[in-house]
Design a protein around this motif. Structure first.
Motif, PDB file in Angstrom:
ATOM      1  N   ASP A 126      -4.934   6.419  -1.260  1.00 25.86           N
ATOM      2  CA  ASP A 126      -4.238   5.130  -1.153  1.00 25.86           C
ATOM      3  C   ASP A 126      -4.312   4.391  -2.478  1.00 25.86           C
ATOM      4  OD1 ASP A 126      -3.618   5.654   1.429  1.00 25.86           O
ATOM      5  OD2 ASP A 126      -4.989   4.197   2.324  1.00 25.86           O
ATOM      6  N   GLU A 127      -3.214   3.742  -2.813  1.00 32.67           N
ATOM      7  CA  GLU A 127      -3.161   2.815  -3.928  1.00 32.67           C
ATOM      8  C   GLU A 127      -2.327   1.600  -3.513  1.00 32.67           C
ATOM      9  OE1 GLU A 127      -1.272   4.375  -7.358  1.00 32.67           O
ATOM     10  OE2 GLU A 127       0.540   5.019  -6.288  1.00 32.67           O
ATOM     11  N   TYR A 128      -2.630   0.465  -4.108  1.00 33.55           N
ATOM     12  CA  TYR A 128      -1.926  -0.751  -3.708  1.00 33.55           C
ATOM     13  C   TYR A 128      -1.550  -1.549  -4.956  1.00 33.55           C
ATOM     14  CZ  TYR A 128      -6.049  -3.593  -4.717  1.00 33.55           C
ATOM     15  OH  TYR A 128      -7.096  -4.227  -5.349  1.00 33.55           O
ATOM     16  N   ARG A 129      -0.534  -2.382  -4.772  1.00 35.16           N
ATOM     17  CA  ARG A 129      -0.077  -3.284  -5.822  1.00 35.16           C
ATOM     18  C   ARG A 129       0.040  -4.688  -5.249  1.00 35.16           C
ATOM     19  NH1 ARG A 129       4.969  -1.081  -9.129  1.00 35.16           N
ATOM     20  NH2 ARG A 129       4.498  -3.067 -10.176  1.00 35.16           N
ATOM     21  N   LYS A 130      -0.473  -5.648  -5.983  1.00 38.50           N
ATOM     22  CA  LYS A 130      -0.434  -7.035  -5.535  1.00 38.50           C
ATOM     23  C   LYS A 130       0.783  -7.748  -6.121  1.00 38.50           C
ATOM     24  CE  LYS A 130      -4.547  -8.301  -6.839  1.00 38.50           C
ATOM     25  NZ  LYS A 130      -5.761  -9.154  -6.997  1.00 38.50           N
ATOM     26  N   LEU A 157       5.326   4.612   1.181  1.00 39.31           N
ATOM     27  CA  LEU A 157       5.028   3.242   1.564  1.00 39.31           C
ATOM     28  C   LEU A 157       4.361   3.226   2.922  1.00 39.31           C
ATOM     29  CD1 LEU A 157       5.372   0.251   0.700  1.00 39.31           C
ATOM     30  CD2 LEU A 157       7.518   0.252   1.967  1.00 39.31           C
ATOM     31  N   SER A 158       3.189   2.614   2.990  1.00 42.32           N
ATOM     32  CA  SER A 158       2.417   2.578   4.232  1.00 42.32           C
ATOM     33  C   SER A 158       2.559   1.196   4.853  1.00 42.32           C
ATOM     34  CB  SER A 158       0.953   2.897   3.944  1.00 42.32           C
ATOM     35  OG  SER A 158       0.182   2.814   5.131  1.00 42.32           O
ATOM     36  N   GLY A 159       3.481   1.063   5.793  1.00 41.58           N
ATOM     37  CA  GLY A 159       3.660  -0.214   6.483  1.00 41.58           C
ATOM     38  C   GLY A 159       4.310  -1.260   5.591  1.00 41.58           C
ATOM     39  N   GLY A 160       4.145  -2.524   5.999  1.00 37.51           N
ATOM     40  CA  GLY A 160       4.717  -3.628   5.241  1.00 37.51           C
ATOM     41  C   GLY A 160       3.702  -4.227   4.302  1.00 37.51           C
ATOM     42  N   ALA A 161       3.985  -5.426   3.850  1.00 40.16           N
ATOM     43  CA  ALA A 161       3.085  -6.121   2.938  1.00 40.16           C
ATOM     44  C   ALA A 161       1.856  -6.605   3.692  1.00 40.16           C
ATOM     45  CB  ALA A 161       3.809  -7.299   2.284  1.00 40.16           C
ATOM     46  N   ARG A 162       0.687  -6.459   3.083  1.00 42.36           N
ATOM     47  CA  ARG A 162      -0.579  -6.873   3.696  1.00 42.36           C
ATOM     48  C   ARG A 162      -1.044  -8.179   3.054  1.00 42.36           C
ATOM     49  NH1 ARG A 162      -2.826  -2.132   5.872  1.00 42.36           N
ATOM     50  NH2 ARG A 162      -1.054  -0.805   6.451  1.00 42.36           N
ATOM     51  N   GLY A 163      -1.671  -8.982   3.888  1.00 48.26           N
ATOM     52  CA  GLY A 163      -2.246 -10.226   3.402  1.00 48.26           C
ATOM     53  C   GLY A 163      -1.597 -11.436   4.058  1.00 48.26           C
ATOM     54  N   PRO A 164      -2.193 -12.582   3.822  1.00 48.53           N
ATOM     55  CA  PRO A 164      -3.411 -12.793   3.035  1.00 48.53           C
ATOM     56  C   PRO A 164      -4.669 -12.417   3.815  1.00 48.53           C
ATOM     57  CG  PRO A 164      -2.656 -14.876   3.914  1.00 48.53           C
ATOM     58  CD  PRO A 164      -1.624 -13.851   4.313  1.00 48.53           C
ATOM     59  N   GLY A 165      -5.760 -12.184   3.100  1.00 45.17           N
ATOM     60  CA  GLY A 165      -7.011 -11.814   3.736  1.00 45.17           C
ATOM     61  C   GLY A 165      -7.483 -10.444   3.285  1.00 45.17           C
ATOM     62  N   MET A 166      -8.191  -9.736   4.178  1.00 46.69           N
ATOM     63  CA  MET A 166      -8.802  -8.445   3.845  1.00 46.69           C
ATOM     64  C   MET A 166      -8.012  -7.316   4.488  1.00 46.69           C
ATOM     65  SD  MET A 166     -12.785  -7.331   4.399  1.00 46.69           S
ATOM     66  CE  MET A 166     -12.669  -7.529   6.177  1.00 46.69           C
ATOM     67  N   PHE A 167      -7.939  -6.180   3.771  1.00 47.60           N
ATOM     68  CA  PHE A 167      -7.280  -4.990   4.300  1.00 47.60           C
ATOM     69  C   PHE A 167      -8.062  -3.761   3.835  1.00 47.60           C
ATOM     70  CE2 PHE A 167      -5.411  -5.968   0.240  1.00 47.60           C
ATOM     71  CZ  PHE A 167      -5.295  -4.751  -0.397  1.00 47.60           C
ATOM     72  N   PHE A 168      -7.745  -2.635   4.437  1.00 41.86           N
ATOM     73  CA  PHE A 168      -8.506  -1.395   4.224  1.00 41.86           C
ATOM     74  C   PHE A 168      -7.607  -0.324   3.622  1.00 41.86           C
ATOM     75  CE2 PHE A 168      -9.768   2.808   5.800  1.00 41.86           C
ATOM     76  CZ  PHE A 168     -11.059   2.878   5.317  1.00 41.86           C
ATOM     77  N   ILE A 169      -8.155   0.401   2.639  1.00 43.25           N
ATOM     78  CA  ILE A 169      -7.452   1.524   2.032  1.00 43.25           C
ATOM     79  C   ILE A 169      -8.372   2.743   2.067  1.00 43.25           C
ATOM     80  CG2 ILE A 169      -6.035   0.075   0.540  1.00 43.25           C
ATOM     81  CD1 ILE A 169      -7.898   0.798  -1.776  1.00 43.25           C
ATOM     82  N   LEU A 170      -7.776   3.910   2.177  1.00 39.90           N
ATOM     83  CA  LEU A 170      -8.545   5.151   2.164  1.00 39.90           C
ATOM     84  C   LEU A 170      -8.802   5.588   0.731  1.00 39.90           C
ATOM     85  CD1 LEU A 170      -6.786   7.157   5.023  1.00 39.90           C
ATOM     86  CD2 LEU A 170      -9.008   6.024   5.101  1.00 39.90           C
ATOM     87  N   PRO A 171      -9.942   6.103   0.447  1.00 39.68           N
ATOM     88  CA  PRO A 171     -10.254   6.519  -0.926  1.00 39.68           C
ATOM     89  C   PRO A 171      -9.445   7.743  -1.331  1.00 39.68           C
ATOM     90  CG  PRO A 171     -12.028   7.142   0.544  1.00 39.68           C
ATOM     91  CD  PRO A 171     -11.079   6.317   1.361  1.00 39.68           C
ATOM     92  N   ILE A 228       0.850  -1.197   0.000  1.00 39.02           N
ATOM     93  CA  ILE A 228       0.000   0.000   0.000  1.00 39.02           C
ATOM     94  C   ILE A 228       0.882   1.242   0.000  1.00 39.02           C
ATOM     95  CG2 ILE A 228      -1.804   1.255   1.244  1.00 39.02           C
ATOM     96  CD1 ILE A 228      -2.689  -1.405   2.440  1.00 39.02           C
ATOM     97  N   PHE A 229       0.542   2.189  -0.860  1.00 39.80           N
ATOM     98  CA  PHE A 229       1.201   3.493  -0.920  1.00 39.80           C
ATOM     99  C   PHE A 229       0.162   4.565  -0.571  1.00 39.80           C
ATOM    100  CE2 PHE A 229       3.648   0.795  -3.734  1.00 39.80           C
ATOM    101  CZ  PHE A 229       4.952   1.110  -3.395  1.00 39.80           C
ATOM    102  N   ARG A 230       0.489   5.362   0.428  1.00 38.46           N
ATOM    103  CA  ARG A 230      -0.394   6.461   0.852  1.00 38.46           C
ATOM    104  C   ARG A 230       0.281   7.783   0.531  1.00 38.46           C
ATOM    105  NH1 ARG A 230      -3.037   5.664   6.484  1.00 38.46           N
ATOM    106  NH2 ARG A 230      -4.122   4.171   5.123  1.00 38.46           N
ATOM    107  N   LEU A 231      -0.339   8.512  -0.398  1.00 41.47           N
ATOM    108  CA  LEU A 231       0.222   9.773  -0.875  1.00 41.47           C
ATOM    109  C   LEU A 231       1.651   9.587  -1.406  1.00 41.47           C
ATOM    110  CD1 LEU A 231      -1.066  12.220   1.896  1.00 41.47           C
ATOM    111  CD2 LEU A 231      -1.971  11.892  -0.403  1.00 41.47           C
ATOM    112  N   GLY A 232       1.874   8.444  -2.072  1.00 40.81           N
ATOM    113  CA  GLY A 232       3.163   8.155  -2.674  1.00 40.81           C
ATOM    114  C   GLY A 232       4.172   7.520  -1.754  1.00 40.81           C
TER     115      GLY A 232
END
Length: 314
Positions: free
Chosen positions: A93-97, A76-90, A70-74
């Motif tokens: 936030d943008e994310y890459r799998k 890096l926001s924390g570490g890698a998320r998953g597996p499962g569900m996570f939350f992003i702000l509209p 997850i990238f927040r305002l460009g």
């Protein structure tokens, strides 16, 4: 065992670097500016106002074999998320799998020269997987394309340092050396090369014919040597057999009868009956003086040669 220990060491290093990168990123993201705080608050307000519709947009799910960065305002926001569900702000936030499964690809056919100046075409297969999702996204633009290009270049470099004989007989060593080289180069990208296989080594038609002719000539030479050794051994055996037979006259007669038996066993109408010369020796000695002509000097020289007339002949 060495490769397994090395992989474990690489995994441990990647995990340590991952935690270090996460800690450093959090430390860098802690002092947010005024505009960043305002935009973050506005994004939260948009989420609350558009709720519950925004729930379907802001909640994401990744599979067991995937991780989300997850990238927040460009940033890096924390570490890698998953597996499962996570939350992003509209809006902010943008994310890459990132897929953690093993990826297989064919190295394009590489036509190159070996160390002994022979043109060959080599095909290889490379297996790799992502060991650190953060490094795979942050440190390299396209880890898949970079790994493919590096594999093709490494294959050309390794083949150029080997002879044709080594390339044909030591494929496993060549593949292992290529794996180690690729793994060391891709470790900073968070990519672990698990296996490399040399699929095919193609030679030109002229070189194949030359190698076939060389192999055929070598086989013919070995065949001639083996035939000569067999002739030598058979000649020695025949000499020993003749010595044994000559020591006993009855043995020669038994061998003669055995030969006749083997000839007559095939229903032949003609039997070759050799006659020993020893049987004719007494007769030849008896009639030899009678077969000799008198010499010319025994004839009388003073007497004329008798003349025969036609009447006397009648």
């Amino acid at each position: 065992m060495k490769s397994i220990n090395r992989r474990q060491l690489v995994a441990n290093n990647c995990s340590a670097n991952w935690s270090k990168l996460s800690t450093t990123t959090k430390a860098e993201n802690e002092p947010l500016g005024c505009m960043e705080w305002i935009v973050t608050v506005l994004s939260i307000l948009v989420f609350i106002v558009t709720c519950p519709i925004s729930i379907f947009i802001c909640f994401k799910v990744v599979a067991e074999y995937e991780r989300a960065i997850i990238f927040r305002l460009g940033r890096l926001s924390g570490g890698a998320r998953g597996p499962g569900m996570f939350f992003i702000l509209p809006c902010i936030d943008e994310y890459r799998k990132v897929d953690l499964r093993t990826v297989t690809f064919n190295v394009p056919q590489q036509e190159m020269l070996t160390k002994d100046s022979v043109t060959v075409t080599v095909d290889a297969v490379v297996y790799y997987r992502i060991s650190d999702p953060l490094y795979a996204i942050v440190r390299v633009e396209d880890y898949s394309m970079s790994t493919r290009l590096l594999a093709a270049t490494t294959l050309r470099n390794i083949v150029g340092t080997r002879n044709l004989t080594e390339l044909l007989t030591e494929r496993e060593t060549l593949a292992h050396h290529m794996q180690i080289t690729l793994d060391e180069a891709t470790e900073p990208w968070g990519v672990m090369v698990e296996r490399v296989e040399i699929k095919d080594v193609s030679l030109p038609v002229s070189m194949q014919r030359a190698m076939a002719a060389e192999a055929e000539a070598a086989r013919d030479a070995r065949a001639k040597v083996i035939a000569a050794e067999g002739e030598k051994k058979s000649a020695t055996a025949l000499k020993e057999a003749s010595d044994v037979i000559s020591s006993s006259p009855s043995a020669l007669q038994l061998r003669y009868l055995q030969t006749l038996s083997s000839i007559s066993a095939e229903k032949n109408s003609t039997i070759v009956f050799p006659l020993p010369m020893e049987l004719l020796t007494p007769y030849l000695a008896k009639y030899m003086p009678m077969m000799q002509l008198p010499p010319k000097s025994d004839l009388p020289t003073d007497q004329p040669a008798p003349s025969y007339s036609q009447s006397s002949m009648l």
